[in-house]
Write a protein that holds these residues in place. Structure first.
Motif, short mmCIF file in Angstrom:
data_model
loop_
_atom_site.label_atom_id
_atom_site.label_comp_id
_atom_site.label_asym_id
_atom_site.label_seq_id
_atom_site.Cartn_x
_atom_site.Cartn_y
_atom_site.Cartn_z
N THR A 106 35.24 50.72 50.51
CA THR A 106 36.47 50.89 49.73
C THR A 106 37.24 49.58 49.72
O THR A 106 37.46 48.98 50.78
N PRO A 107 37.66 49.09 48.54
CA PRO A 107 38.42 47.84 48.50
C PRO A 107 39.69 47.93 49.31
O PRO A 107 40.34 48.96 49.39
N LYS A 108 40.01 46.85 49.91
CA LYS A 108 41.18 46.80 50.77
C LYS A 108 42.37 46.24 50.00
O LYS A 108 42.28 45.23 49.33
N ALA A 109 43.50 46.92 50.08
CA ALA A 109 44.70 46.46 49.38
C ALA A 109 45.26 45.23 50.07
O ALA A 109 45.58 45.27 51.26
N THR A 110 45.35 44.16 49.34
CA THR A 110 45.85 42.91 49.92
C THR A 110 47.19 42.49 49.33
O THR A 110 47.94 41.76 49.95
N GLY A 111 47.45 42.96 48.11
CA GLY A 111 48.70 42.56 47.46
C GLY A 111 48.70 41.15 46.97
O GLY A 111 49.68 40.65 46.43
N ALA A 112 47.57 40.43 47.18
CA ALA A 112 47.51 39.02 46.81
C ALA A 112 46.79 38.78 45.50
O ALA A 112 46.79 37.67 44.99
N GLY A 113 46.17 39.84 44.96
CA GLY A 113 45.37 39.65 43.76
C GLY A 113 46.17 39.12 42.59
O GLY A 113 45.75 38.18 41.91
N THR A 114 47.34 39.69 42.37
CA THR A 114 48.17 39.25 41.24
C THR A 114 48.68 37.84 41.46
O THR A 114 48.71 37.03 40.53
N SER A 115 49.10 37.56 42.69
CA SER A 115 49.68 36.24 42.96
C SER A 115 48.66 35.12 42.75
O SER A 115 49.03 34.00 42.40
N GLU A 116 47.38 35.41 42.96
CA GLU A 116 46.36 34.39 42.79
C GLU A 116 46.20 33.95 41.34
O GLU A 116 45.78 32.82 41.07
N ILE A 117 46.50 34.83 40.40
CA ILE A 117 46.36 34.46 38.99
C ILE A 117 47.72 34.41 38.29
O ILE A 117 47.79 34.50 37.06
N ASP A 118 48.78 34.26 39.06
CA ASP A 118 50.12 34.16 38.46
C ASP A 118 50.21 33.04 37.42
O ASP A 118 50.81 33.23 36.36
N PRO A 119 49.64 31.84 37.69
CA PRO A 119 49.69 30.79 36.65
C PRO A 119 49.03 31.23 35.35
O PRO A 119 49.52 30.93 34.27
N PHE A 120 47.90 31.93 35.48
CA PHE A 120 47.21 32.42 34.28
C PHE A 120 48.05 33.48 33.57
O PHE A 120 48.15 33.47 32.33
N LEU A 121 48.68 34.37 34.33
CA LEU A 121 49.54 35.40 33.72
C LEU A 121 50.75 34.76 33.04
O LEU A 121 51.23 35.26 32.02
N ASP A 122 51.23 33.66 33.60
CA ASP A 122 52.34 32.94 32.96
C ASP A 122 51.92 32.38 31.60
O ASP A 122 52.71 32.39 30.64
N VAL A 123 50.68 31.90 31.53
CA VAL A 123 50.15 31.41 30.25
C VAL A 123 50.07 32.55 29.25
O VAL A 123 50.42 32.40 28.07
N LEU A 124 49.62 33.71 29.71
CA LEU A 124 49.56 34.88 28.83
C LEU A 124 50.92 35.20 28.25
O LEU A 124 51.06 35.45 27.04
N ARG A 125 51.93 35.18 29.10
CA ARG A 125 53.27 35.55 28.65
C ARG A 125 53.91 34.49 27.78
O ARG A 125 54.52 34.79 26.74
N GLU A 126 53.80 33.23 28.19
CA GLU A 126 54.53 32.16 27.51
C GLU A 126 53.82 31.65 26.26
O GLU A 126 54.47 31.33 25.27
N SER A 127 52.50 31.53 26.31
CA SER A 127 51.76 30.96 25.18
C SER A 127 51.20 32.03 24.25
O SER A 127 51.14 31.83 23.04
N TRP A 128 50.78 33.16 24.82
CA TRP A 128 50.13 34.19 24.00
C TRP A 128 51.03 35.39 23.76
O TRP A 128 50.70 36.26 22.96
N HIS A 129 52.17 35.46 24.50
CA HIS A 129 53.15 36.55 24.32
C HIS A 129 52.54 37.92 24.59
O HIS A 129 52.85 38.90 23.93
#
Length: 211
Positions: free
Chosen positions: A1-24
């Motif tokens: 069973t995958p272990k909840a780390t809470g770090a998954g989103t933070s690892e790709i925060d820069p990529f998610l910022d690109v999604l929001r700012e450049s691709w909306h």
């Protein structure tokens, strides 16, 4: 069973910022939850989100193109046919068409995005020209299909292959807008015409000698 780390989103925060700012756009909550719980790795999430966006964002870009159509000058194929840009830069350095194109696309917030076949046609030929362009492409598809079924010529099936491929890619780009597709079309036509001309001449020689 995958272990909840809470770090998954933070690892790709820069990529998610690109999604929001450049691709909306932004991933839905269940994607973020899968990341944080460990069911979805950051690398897999990045790959899935990138590919999903590029395969589906054409509808939104088409909407932006339609609402900005009054601010877009007809480019007469320069937008779709990539080989025309270097030709203009090298042989017509004073021509401002490329500068105008880049400025208008950036102002409309559609620079660098896949426009769909309709969006590309509107950018290159305007709304009315887009209708004529797509109807003409449909006629080419019908002619090549008829020629493939009712003749032994080489050109129709080659052209039909290109047309069917352009239909598959139509949610992303126009028929002449994929990488070097205009040059591919020209090469296919030259090959088809050459083979058909050689075949017809060979038949005429046989007919003449047979008489």
């Amino acid at each position: 069973t995958p272990k909840a780390t809470g770090a998954g989103t933070s690892e790709i925060d820069p990529f998610l910022d690109v999604l929001r700012e450049s691709w909306h756009v932004a991933p839905r909550q269940y994607v973020l939850s899968a990341l944080d719980s460990g069911y979805l790795s950051p690398t897999t999430a990045r790959a899935l989100l990138s590919n999903y966006f590029y395969l589906t964002h054409g509808v939104r870009i088409l909407d932006l193109i339609w609402h900005s159509r009054a601010q877009l000058s007809p480019l007469w194929g320069v937008y779709e046919i990539g080989v025309l840009s270097p030709i203009l830069r090298v042989f017509f350095p004073d021509n401002q068409l490329l500068t105008t194109m880049n400025n208008e696309l950036r102002n409309a917030d559609i620079y660098g995005f896949f426009p769909t076949v309709w969006g590309a046609a509107i950018i290159d030929f305007g709304a009315l020209g887009a209708v004529i362009y797509v109807l003409l492409w449909g006629w080419v598809g019908g002619w090549s299909y008829y020629g493939t079924k009712h003749s032994t010529l080489t050109t129709p099936p080659l052209l039909l292959t290109f047309t069917l491929a352009s239909i598959i890619l139509s949610p992303i780009q126009g028929p002449l807008g994929a990488a070097n597709s205009a040059l591919v079309l020209v090469s296919m036509l030259l090959l088809g015409f050459s083979v058909d001309l050689w075949t017809l001449r060979s038949r005429n020689r046989v007919d003449v000698s047979g008489r």
